[in-house]
Write a protein that holds these residues in place. Structure first.
Motif, PDB file in Angstrom:
ATOM      1  N   LEU A   9       0.828  -1.206   0.000  1.00 56.71           N
ATOM      2  CA  LEU A   9       0.000   0.000   0.000  1.00 56.71           C
ATOM      3  C   LEU A   9       0.863   1.257   0.000  1.00 56.71           C
ATOM      4  O   LEU A   9       0.581   2.220  -0.702  1.00 56.71           O
ATOM      5  N   VAL A  10       1.941   1.261   0.786  1.00 58.53           N
ATOM      6  CA  VAL A  10       2.831   2.425   0.834  1.00 58.53           C
ATOM      7  C   VAL A  10       3.491   2.646  -0.515  1.00 58.53           C
ATOM      8  O   VAL A  10       3.558   3.767  -1.037  1.00 58.53           O
ATOM      9  N   ILE A  11       4.004   1.557  -1.115  1.00 55.97           N
ATOM     10  CA  ILE A  11       4.638   1.661  -2.435  1.00 55.97           C
ATOM     11  C   ILE A  11       3.639   2.155  -3.463  1.00 55.97           C
ATOM     12  O   ILE A  11       3.955   2.966  -4.338  1.00 55.97           O
ATOM     13  N   SER A  12       2.403   1.685  -3.373  1.00 54.77           N
ATOM     14  CA  SER A  12       1.361   2.105  -4.304  1.00 54.77           C
ATOM     15  C   SER A  12       1.143   3.602  -4.235  1.00 54.77           C
ATOM     16  O   SER A  12       1.026   4.275  -5.253  1.00 54.77           O
ATOM     17  N   CYS A  13       1.084   4.130  -3.022  1.00 53.68           N
ATOM     18  CA  CYS A  13       0.867   5.572  -2.862  1.00 53.68           C
ATOM     19  C   CYS A  13       2.011   6.367  -3.465  1.00 53.68           C
ATOM     20  O   CYS A  13       1.801   7.378  -4.125  1.00 53.68           O
ATOM     21  N   LEU A  14       3.257   5.899  -3.246  1.00 54.41           N
ATOM     22  CA  LEU A  14       4.413   6.611  -3.770  1.00 54.41           C
ATOM     23  C   LEU A  14       4.460   6.561  -5.288  1.00 54.41           C
ATOM     24  O   LEU A  14       4.744   7.563  -5.950  1.00 54.41           O
ATOM     25  N   VAL A  15       4.200   5.395  -5.863  1.00 51.89           N
ATOM     26  CA  VAL A  15       4.267   5.253  -7.316  1.00 51.89           C
ATOM     27  C   VAL A  15       3.140   6.003  -7.991  1.00 51.89           C
ATOM     28  O   VAL A  15       3.321   6.669  -9.004  1.00 51.89           O
ATOM     29  N   SER A  16       1.923   5.903  -7.447  1.00 56.40           N
ATOM     30  CA  SER A  16       0.771   6.512  -8.093  1.00 56.40           C
ATOM     31  C   SER A  16       0.842   8.021  -8.057  1.00 56.40           C
ATOM     32  O   SER A  16       0.197   8.693  -8.845  1.00 56.40           O
ATOM     33  N   SER A  17       1.621   8.603  -7.146  1.00 51.69           N
ATOM     34  CA  SER A  17       1.733  10.051  -7.105  1.00 51.69           C
ATOM     35  C   SER A  17       2.583  10.578  -8.253  1.00 51.69           C
ATOM     36  O   SER A  17       2.557  11.768  -8.544  1.00 51.69           O
ATOM     37  N   ASN A  18       3.343   9.703  -8.944  1.00 47.76           N
ATOM     38  CA  ASN A  18       4.203  10.125 -10.043  1.00 47.76           C
ATOM     39  C   ASN A  18       3.531  10.036 -11.399  1.00 47.76           C
ATOM     40  O   ASN A  18       4.021  10.566 -12.377  1.00 47.76           O
ATOM     41  N   GLY A  19       2.418   9.349 -11.504  1.00 50.88           N
ATOM     42  CA  GLY A  19       1.775   9.220 -12.801  1.00 50.88           C
ATOM     43  C   GLY A  19       0.503   8.444 -12.697  1.00 50.88           C
ATOM     44  O   GLY A  19       0.176   7.873 -11.675  1.00 50.88           O
ATOM     45  N   CYS A  20      -0.279   8.443 -13.787  1.00 57.87           N
ATOM     46  CA  CYS A  20      -1.563   7.761 -13.808  1.00 57.87           C
ATOM     47  C   CYS A  20      -1.554   6.721 -14.913  1.00 57.87           C
ATOM     48  O   CYS A  20      -1.152   7.003 -16.040  1.00 57.87           O
ATOM     49  N   ALA A  21      -1.987   5.538 -14.612  1.00 55.92           N
ATOM     50  CA  ALA A  21      -2.034   4.472 -15.603  1.00 55.92           C
ATOM     51  C   ALA A  21      -3.345   4.531 -16.357  1.00 55.92           C
ATOM     52  O   ALA A  21      -4.299   5.170 -15.936  1.00 55.92           O
ATOM     53  N   GLN A  22      -3.391   3.862 -17.493  1.00 57.35           N
ATOM     54  CA  GLN A  22      -4.613   3.804 -18.271  1.00 57.35           C
ATOM     55  C   GLN A  22      -5.610   2.866 -17.614  1.00 57.35           C
ATOM     56  O   GLN A  22      -5.241   1.933 -16.908  1.00 57.35           O
ATOM     57  N   LYS A  23      -6.866   3.122 -17.898  1.00 58.15           N
ATOM     58  CA  LYS A  23      -7.897   2.242 -17.367  1.00 58.15           C
ATOM     59  C   LYS A  23      -7.883   0.924 -18.128  1.00 58.15           C
ATOM     60  O   LYS A  23      -7.388   0.850 -19.253  1.00 58.15           O
ATOM     61  N   TYR A  24      -8.441  -0.106 -17.518  1.00 59.24           N
ATOM     62  CA  TYR A  24      -8.429  -1.426 -18.134  1.00 59.24           C
ATOM     63  C   TYR A  24      -9.842  -1.992 -18.146  1.00 59.24           C
ATOM     64  O   TYR A  24     -10.734  -1.521 -17.437  1.00 59.24           O
ATOM     65  N   SER A  25     -10.030  -3.017 -18.974  1.00 64.34           N
ATOM     66  CA  SER A  25     -11.316  -3.704 -19.006  1.00 64.34           C
ATOM     67  C   SER A  25     -11.187  -5.127 -18.472  1.00 64.34           C
ATOM     68  O   SER A  25     -12.076  -5.621 -17.785  1.00 64.34           O
ATOM     69  N   THR A  26     -10.058  -5.815 -18.764  1.00 65.98           N
ATOM     70  CA  THR A  26      -9.843  -7.193 -18.321  1.00 65.98           C
ATOM     71  C   THR A  26      -8.408  -7.361 -17.841  1.00 65.98           C
ATOM     72  O   THR A  26      -7.474  -6.853 -18.474  1.00 65.98           O
ATOM     73  N   LYS A  77      -5.892   8.402 -11.185  1.00 65.39           N
ATOM     74  CA  LYS A  77      -6.395   7.144 -11.748  1.00 65.39           C
ATOM     75  C   LYS A  77      -5.485   5.971 -11.399  1.00 65.39           C
ATOM     76  O   LYS A  77      -5.742   4.846 -11.791  1.00 65.39           O
ATOM     77  N   GLY A  78      -4.387   6.222 -10.687  1.00 60.99           N
ATOM     78  CA  GLY A  78      -3.417   5.168 -10.445  1.00 60.99           C
ATOM     79  C   GLY A  78      -3.756   4.247  -9.300  1.00 60.99           C
ATOM     80  O   GLY A  78      -3.450   3.054  -9.353  1.00 60.99           O
ATOM     81  N   LEU A  79      -4.372   4.767  -8.253  1.00 57.71           N
ATOM     82  CA  LEU A  79      -4.626   3.973  -7.057  1.00 57.71           C
ATOM     83  C   LEU A  79      -6.115   3.978  -6.754  1.00 57.71           C
ATOM     84  O   LEU A  79      -6.730   5.040  -6.670  1.00 57.71           O
ATOM     85  N   ASN A  80      -6.675   2.792  -6.599  1.00 64.06           N
ATOM     86  CA  ASN A  80      -8.100   2.646  -6.298  1.00 64.06           C
ATOM     87  C   ASN A  80      -8.288   1.900  -4.986  1.00 64.06           C
ATOM     88  O   ASN A  80      -7.563   0.958  -4.684  1.00 64.06           O
ATOM     89  N   PHE A  81      -9.272   2.333  -4.238  1.00 60.56           N
ATOM     90  CA  PHE A  81      -9.744   1.593  -3.071  1.00 60.56           C
ATOM     91  C   PHE A  81     -11.035   0.891  -3.483  1.00 60.56           C
ATOM     92  O   PHE A  81     -11.869   1.478  -4.164  1.00 60.56           O
ATOM     93  N   TYR A  82     -11.197  -0.372  -3.111  1.00 62.52           N
ATOM     94  CA  TYR A  82     -12.394  -1.090  -3.532  1.00 62.52           C
ATOM     95  C   TYR A  82     -12.953  -1.928  -2.384  1.00 62.52           C
ATOM     96  O   TYR A  82     -12.232  -2.402  -1.510  1.00 62.52           O
ATOM     97  N   VAL A  83     -14.251  -2.066  -2.416  1.00 62.73           N
ATOM     98  CA  VAL A  83     -14.974  -2.918  -1.468  1.00 62.73           C
ATOM     99  C   VAL A  83     -15.989  -3.725  -2.255  1.00 62.73           C
ATOM    100  O   VAL A  83     -16.435  -3.318  -3.330  1.00 62.73           O
ATOM    101  N   GLY A  84     -16.349  -4.874  -1.730  1.00 53.52           N
ATOM    102  CA  GLY A  84     -17.322  -5.702  -2.437  1.00 53.52           C
ATOM    103  C   GLY A  84     -17.690  -6.936  -1.643  1.00 53.52           C
ATOM    104  O   GLY A  84     -17.317  -7.108  -0.476  1.00 53.52           O
ATOM    105  N   GLY A  85     -18.416  -7.794  -2.301  1.00 57.59           N
ATOM    106  CA  GLY A  85     -18.857  -9.025  -1.659  1.00 57.59           C
ATOM    107  C   GLY A  85     -19.278 -10.053  -2.684  1.00 57.59           C
ATOM    108  O   GLY A  85     -19.417  -9.759  -3.872  1.00 57.59           O
ATOM    109  N   GLY A  86     -19.481 -11.256  -2.218  1.00 58.73           N
ATOM    110  CA  GLY A  86     -19.882 -12.342  -3.112  1.00 58.73           C
ATOM    111  C   GLY A  86     -19.966 -13.651  -2.354  1.00 58.73           C
ATOM    112  O   GLY A  86     -20.312 -13.690  -1.175  1.00 58.73           O
TER     113      GLY A  86
END
Length: 238
Positions: A9-26, A77-86
């Motif tokens: 999570l810490v690495i994600s925050c540091l990396v995502s602050s430098n740029g944004c990745a493209q969105k994905y479908s699969t 767009k680089g870092l997402n928080f998600y919640v869900g269930g199933g």
């Protein structure tokens, strides 16, 4: 595993602050959950909603899980928080079939340029079948997925149109609010103006009434030449 999730999570925050990745479908890849190893596939079905399928196991257990997840951007767009269930279904050598419900919460990083997704999650599960097995389970995992399909041009166009419509709606709403406030201020000014006009008219009427009253009293108390006493004597003699 807890420490590893925090590091990711810490690495994600540091990396995502430098740029944004493209969105994905699969996206598909590997999932490591303690002594269990498996595959995971994630498919975006709406702009923020995704379906994730997992097939995990070890020497004594195999389990398949299907989850619905809602994503919320944290940093661009680089870092997402998600919640869900199933739910999950599977089998254990010593206990037989296993069926249960799952809840998931985690963070996902879309690494720029490499088409990789790295995520860390916490996934509690409750088992309905197999009384001998532990009912409530708690696990943390790390997943690495490769982006198989990026978001198409038509999807990006629709997303842009939705964002544009949302901005237009917000501007229209703001303009309506401003117009209502303007009309409210105008009505208040008109009301105050009418109130002042009525007050002035009332004051003028009272002033005129007071002047007429004083004039009448003055005329009533004023004596003419014929009202003098000498003429009153002549009137009596007549």
């Amino acid at each position: 595993m807890h420490k590893l999730g925090i590091v990711v999570l810490v690495i994600s925050c540091l990396v995502s602050s430098n740029g944004c990745a493209q969105k994905y479908s699969t996206a598909a890849g590997l999932r490591v959950d303690g002594d269990q190893l498996g595959i995971t596939v994630k498919q975006r079905v709406f702009r923020t909603i995704a379906l994730e399928g997992m097939l995990t196991g070890n020497d004594s257990e195999i389990r398949s899980t299907l989850l619905v997840e809602n994503h919320f951007p944290i940093v661009g767009k680089g870092l997402n928080f998600y919640v869900g269930g199933g739910g999950h279904i599977g089998g254990i050598d010593d206990f037989g079939a296993v069926v249960g419900a799952d809840v998931i919460m985690g963070a996902e990083l879309k690494i720029p340029l490499l088409r990789l997704l790295v995520s860390a999650d916490v996934k509690p599960a409750y088992n309905f079948v197999s009384e001998q097995q532990q009912r409530l389970e708690y696990s943390t995992a790390i997943s690495v997925r490769y982006v198989l399909g990026k978001e198409g041009k038509s999807q990006r166009k629709k997303a842009r149109i939705r964002r544009k419509n949302k901005r237009e709606k917000e501007r229209t709403k703001s303009a309506k609010v401003k117009e209502r406030e303007k009309q409210k201020r105008f009505k208040l000014k008109e009301r105050e103006k009418t109130k002042r006009t009525k007050y002035k008219e009332k004051t003028k009427r009272l002033k005129e009434k007071s002047q007429a009253k004083r004039k009448k009293q003055k005329e009533k108390g004023k004596k003419t030449f014929r009202d003098w006493k000498i003429f009153q004597i002549f009137k009596k003699e007549e």
